[in-house]
Design an enzyme around this catalytic site. Sequence first.
Site, PDB file in Angstrom:
ATOM      1  N   ASP A 192      63.284  88.067  41.133  1.00  0.00           N
ATOM      2  CA  ASP A 192      62.645  87.436  42.536  1.00  0.00           C
ATOM      3  C   ASP A 192      62.240  86.073  42.221  1.00  0.00           C
ATOM      4  O   ASP A 192      62.230  84.919  42.760  1.00  0.00           O
ATOM      5  CB  ASP A 192      61.540  88.006  42.746  1.00  0.00           C
ATOM      6  CG  ASP A 192      60.953  87.832  44.243  1.00  0.00           C
ATOM      7  OD1 ASP A 192      61.258  86.750  44.757  1.00  0.00           O
ATOM      8  OD2 ASP A 192      59.844  88.425  44.364  1.00  0.00           O
ATOM      9  N   ASP A 198      56.631  81.012  44.684  1.00  0.00           N
ATOM     10  CA  ASP A 198      57.899  82.016  45.183  1.00  0.00           C
ATOM     11  C   ASP A 198      57.196  82.599  46.557  1.00  0.00           C
ATOM     12  O   ASP A 198      56.405  83.175  46.459  1.00  0.00           O
ATOM     13  CB  ASP A 198      58.041  83.139  44.216  1.00  0.00           C
ATOM     14  CG  ASP A 198      59.243  83.792  44.462  1.00  0.00           C
ATOM     15  OD1 ASP A 198      60.400  83.322  44.416  1.00  0.00           O
ATOM     16  OD2 ASP A 198      59.074  84.979  44.875  1.00  0.00           O
ATOM     17  N   ASP A 229      70.280  78.234  50.013  1.00  0.00           N
ATOM     18  CA  ASP A 229      70.165  77.875  48.329  1.00  0.00           C
ATOM     19  C   ASP A 229      69.495  79.327  47.673  1.00  0.00           C
ATOM     20  O   ASP A 229      68.531  79.955  48.368  1.00  0.00           O
ATOM     21  CB  ASP A 229      68.998  76.862  48.395  1.00  0.00           C
ATOM     22  CG  ASP A 229      68.729  76.679  46.860  1.00  0.00           C
ATOM     23  OD1 ASP A 229      69.849  76.310  45.991  1.00  0.00           O
ATOM     24  OD2 ASP A 229      67.763  76.642  46.186  1.00  0.00           O
ATOM     25  N   HIS A 233      67.666  85.072  44.547  1.00  0.00           N
ATOM     26  CA  HIS A 233      66.241  85.320  44.188  1.00  0.00           C
ATOM     27  C   HIS A 233      65.377  85.718  45.391  1.00  0.00           C
ATOM     28  O   HIS A 233      64.104  85.572  45.552  1.00  0.00           O
ATOM     29  CB  HIS A 233      65.707  83.903  43.638  1.00  0.00           C
ATOM     30  CG  HIS A 233      66.419  83.512  42.475  1.00  0.00           C
ATOM     31  ND1 HIS A 233      66.308  83.914  41.456  1.00  0.00           N
ATOM     32  CD2 HIS A 233      67.319  82.459  42.244  1.00  0.00           C
ATOM     33  CE1 HIS A 233      67.096  83.329  40.311  1.00  0.00           C
ATOM     34  NE2 HIS A 233      67.944  82.539  40.916  1.00  0.00           N
ATOM     35  N   GLU A 259      74.376  80.717  48.125  1.00  0.00           N
ATOM     36  CA  GLU A 259      74.712  80.394  46.823  1.00  0.00           C
ATOM     37  C   GLU A 259      73.934  81.377  46.014  1.00  0.00           C
ATOM     38  O   GLU A 259      72.940  81.479  45.834  1.00  0.00           O
ATOM     39  CB  GLU A 259      74.162  78.859  46.519  1.00  0.00           C
ATOM     40  CG  GLU A 259      74.128  78.795  44.864  1.00  0.00           C
ATOM     41  CD  GLU A 259      72.864  78.202  44.280  1.00  0.00           C
ATOM     42  OE1 GLU A 259      72.886  77.627  43.417  1.00  0.00           O
ATOM     43  OE2 GLU A 259      71.698  78.378  44.940  1.00  0.00           O
ATOM     44  N   PHE A 300      94.817  79.232  27.360  1.00  0.00           N
ATOM     45  CA  PHE A 300      94.287  80.003  28.726  1.00  0.00           C
ATOM     46  C   PHE A 300      95.664  80.463  29.608  1.00  0.00           C
ATOM     47  O   PHE A 300      96.358  79.982  29.597  1.00  0.00           O
ATOM     48  CB  PHE A 300      93.708  79.006  29.629  1.00  0.00           C
ATOM     49  CG  PHE A 300      92.973  79.777  30.955  1.00  0.00           C
ATOM     50  CD1 PHE A 300      91.973  80.614  30.700  1.00  0.00           C
ATOM     51  CD2 PHE A 300      93.739  80.025  32.004  1.00  0.00           C
ATOM     52  CE1 PHE A 300      91.297  81.424  31.738  1.00  0.00           C
ATOM     53  CE2 PHE A 300      93.282  80.647  33.258  1.00  0.00           C
ATOM     54  CZ  PHE A 300      92.042  81.478  33.061  1.00  0.00           C
TER      55      PHE A 300
END
Length: 491
Positions: A192, A198, A229, A233, A259, A300
């Site tokens: 979070d 926050d 964004d 979280h 994101e 790779f």
Amino acid sequence: MNQTIFQFFHWYYSPEGNLWNHAKDKAPWLASLGVTDVWLPPAYKSAKGVDEPGYAVYDLYDLGEFDQKGTVRTRYGTKQEYLDCIKTIKDNGMGVIADLVFNHKMGGDEKELVPVQKVSDENREEVISEPHQVEAHTRFTFPGRRGKYSDYVWDWHSFTGICEDGTIAALINEYGHGTWEPMLEDENGNFDYLMGNDIEFRNPNVREELKRWGEWYVETTGVTGFRMDAVKHINPDFFPDWLDHIKNHFQRDFFTIGEYWRNDVGPLLKFQEVTGHRIKLFDVPLHFNFYRASMEGIDFDMRAIFDNSLVKENPFEAITFVDNHDTQPLQSLESTVDYWFKPHAYAIIMLREAGIPCVFYPAVFEAKYVDDKDGEEIYVELNKIPVVEPMIKMRRDLCYGIQVEYFDDATIVGWTKQGERDKQLSGLAVLMSNGDEGEKWMSMGEKNAGRIMTDICGGRPERVTLNEKGEGMFKVNAGSVSVWVDERYRL
């Protein structure tokens, strides 16, 4: 028309306040290339004034209008310049994606005495202190704005946690009682807390204020989409609530991207499921595949380039990208795809049917900057990638029809697009190598029989005439990409 997003900024873009005017000036040109949506950086006042790209958000209502944090304008310009920029982009037929930072606030105006309990940074669920009180900048009154647009005062009841003296602490308020909000992400026990103060999404007053702000912001600016964004979280049940409110208020959909920074497709898919598939996500795992491929070179296995990627598992809700502002050199999440492989990566995101590509500013405009790392000034130069502009145009003009895959070799892979009859000269063949020079027999379908194909990237001089089945032998140079198009096609 195929959708293409352009990220019109990077982390170190000049703080001189000219980005809004720059984007306005370039809007007609971007539209002429085939860009459909322009992603602009956070437009509101930062706690650090013009010295930070806008993610240290202070006042969501200050778009460069009020004298706060030592400046009226933001890092990118004034409010009027921002509004003019958006109008010009929209007048040129493109959408505008606004960057929304809801996870935290920074730069509080006043201190408050707040009850907290400290937690371990490695496991935020582990309490490492008794409840006690500390002084913290948790009261936001926005004195420069003086209540214009909103008189809401953010205080310690609006926040879940803080970081004082380098230690994270959970606030003991009536909403969480010292606990973090429920998260899908279990990294660090509970992720979070990220930074600053926050935000407490269990507080209904906070949710109502963010809804009011969303109404004001869209009405004021006219943006057509959102880039959310740090969604991993934030309490995931906030997003359906907020997005549905905005959709219902304006009676239209908003193109929304999240994101979720995690190199594992599982949590990304879970987030999309929990939020009702309202939010497309950046394909972070695909970016890391590009990064690894660029670092490992011929070692790779190119057949694995889509492993663990969102574009493979959920292609209709994947936003593909090569690099962005967080992956730039000197950033904490630095993972810049090496220059030699960028054409490969851009071909993969631009010239295929799955995913919606996002082009990064330095790939077209370059970027040069200096930053301080461990007390040493480091100069960074991100060079333009010449093939990106043509690829944007080819995505608009040619990238249509049935796609046939040729991922059957560890170092040389390709695909073809057969085109559509109503798209003049459409269809193409792509071949790439991360090792030696090579060739591959590929088909563009019988309808393309007799077409003469040339490498628009300029790597191969020969012409390929497709046989009666639409087949031909396509070639590629070592460590390179060749895009074969109808010889009559002009950029």
